[in-house]
Scaffold this active site. Structure first.
Site, mmCIF file in Angstrom:
data_model
loop_
_atom_site.group_PDB
_atom_site.id
_atom_site.type_symbol
_atom_site.label_atom_id
_atom_site.label_comp_id
_atom_site.label_asym_id
_atom_site.label_seq_id
_atom_site.Cartn_x
_atom_site.Cartn_y
_atom_site.Cartn_z
ATOM 1 N N LYS A 74 0.469 13.818 -10.845
ATOM 2 C CA LYS A 74 -0.181 14.898 -11.583
ATOM 3 C C LYS A 74 -1.704 14.901 -11.435
ATOM 4 O O LYS A 74 -2.319 15.967 -11.377
ATOM 5 C CB LYS A 74 0.221 14.849 -13.059
ATOM 6 C CG LYS A 74 1.667 15.252 -13.300
ATOM 7 C CD LYS A 74 1.983 15.378 -14.775
ATOM 8 C CE LYS A 74 3.414 15.844 -15.003
ATOM 9 N NZ LYS A 74 3.725 16.050 -16.431
ATOM 10 N N ASP A 111 2.939 22.040 -19.405
ATOM 11 C CA ASP A 111 3.632 21.228 -20.406
ATOM 12 C C ASP A 111 3.280 21.682 -21.825
ATOM 13 O O ASP A 111 4.147 21.770 -22.690
ATOM 14 C CB ASP A 111 3.281 19.752 -20.242
ATOM 15 C CG ASP A 111 3.962 19.130 -19.036
ATOM 16 O OD1 ASP A 111 5.026 19.630 -18.626
ATOM 17 O OD2 ASP A 111 3.429 18.142 -18.499
#
Length: 299
Positions: A74, A111
């Site tokens: 990420k 997210d």
């Protein structure tokens, strides 16, 4: 449900991680592709950290529309993106890459979007939470960071508790600095409380979020069950663990008459923006979607 016929014009995307065999994203995205009759495919891609940039450039060259990014890539995805959305910049990580026609890469952190959506579909309104008190997040990893930023965006103050106190303090300082720099607002309302005493502070908390692996099936402490006896009657208890679907924390909260929000909704809703960008369709998380993903979980 049979999938559409894949042609030479198929739109392609995937999920990049190491490992990636556990990911439910291919199950979810290919279900949506079949359901909407879209000529496309979504594939799992196991990529080592040292090969990440090579893989991304190769996918671009092969005509992929983009990719989801999971552990451990990420931060590397954040670095490779030519442009990132504001929440990704504050979070310092990216989980969704979109390859544009001009050759540039857009990065997003979805997210937080997925988490807020999971609250809303369960009838939990963020403004009401903000009015009642801060949210208490257990853990200080990447999930905690993304969720904390999304809650701050909704006007909800955040408290952090982590077994390693220094990590919670570092995360609080990092979020505050990033928020001040990139959100164009004064310092974020992020504070730290002790892991040993957070249960005693539940009376003033509006939302409890477990972002750790505690209570996860096959995890380090699958029977974890904290003491919620000091919680106010309006506390909302949320767990991002989704295996099992009803974790010990959620079961304990329900026994105390508290509203609960499970982790599967965050997983499903965070996928929606990427699907729209890659495959050109808005999708919904309905009961049929949930049933399909749950069936894959139990195979």
């Amino acid at each position: 449900m049979s999938g559409p016929c894949i042609t030479g014009k198929a739109r392609l995307a995937g999920v990049i991680g190491q490992p990636v065999s556990h990911s439910l994203s291919p199950v979810l995205h290919n279900y949506w592709l079949a359901r909407h009759g879209i000529d496309g495919a979504y594939v799992p891609l196991c990529v080592a950290p040292e090969a990440f940039e090579t893989a991304i450039r190769g996918l671009q060259a092969a005509g992929f529309r983009g990719a989801n990014v999971t552990i451990p890539h990420k931060e590397a995805a954040f670095a490779i993106a030519d442009e990132v959305d504001p929440m990704a910049r504050i979070a310092g990580s990216v989980n969704t890459l979109v390859f544009r026609e001009d050759g540039t890469i857009h990065g997003a952190s979805t997210d937080g979007f997925g988490y807020i959506a999971s609250l809303q579909v369960e009838g939990v309104a963020p403004p009401a939470l903000a009015a009642r008190g801060p949210a208490l997040l257990l853990g200080a990893g990447g999930a905690a960071r993304s969720i904390a930023v999304s809650l701050l965006e909704q006007g909800i103050a955040v408290r952090l508790a982590n077994r390693t106190a220094a990590r919670a303090a570092e995360l609080a300082a990092s979020i505050t600095a990033a928020w001040t720099k990139h959100a164009g607002q004064s310092g974020a309302d992020v504070t730290v409380c002790s892991w040993d005493s957070w249960e005693e502070e539940l009376g003033g908390i509006s939302l409890l979020v477990n972002t750790t692996s505690l209570g996860m099936e096959g995890g380090p402490n699958p029977a974890w069950k904290p003491d919620l006896s000091r919680a106010g009657s309006d506390l909302v208890v949320s767990d991002i663990v989704y295996v099992p679907r009803e974790t010990p924390l959620l079961r304990s909260a329900a026994a105390h008459g508290l509203r609960t929000v499970g982790g599967l909704g965050m997983l499903l809703h965070q996928a929606r923006p990427g699907f729209r960008a890659w495959f050109g369709a808005d999708v919904e998380v309905d009961e049929a979607t949930v049933r399909h993903v749950l069936a894959a979980l139990h195979r």
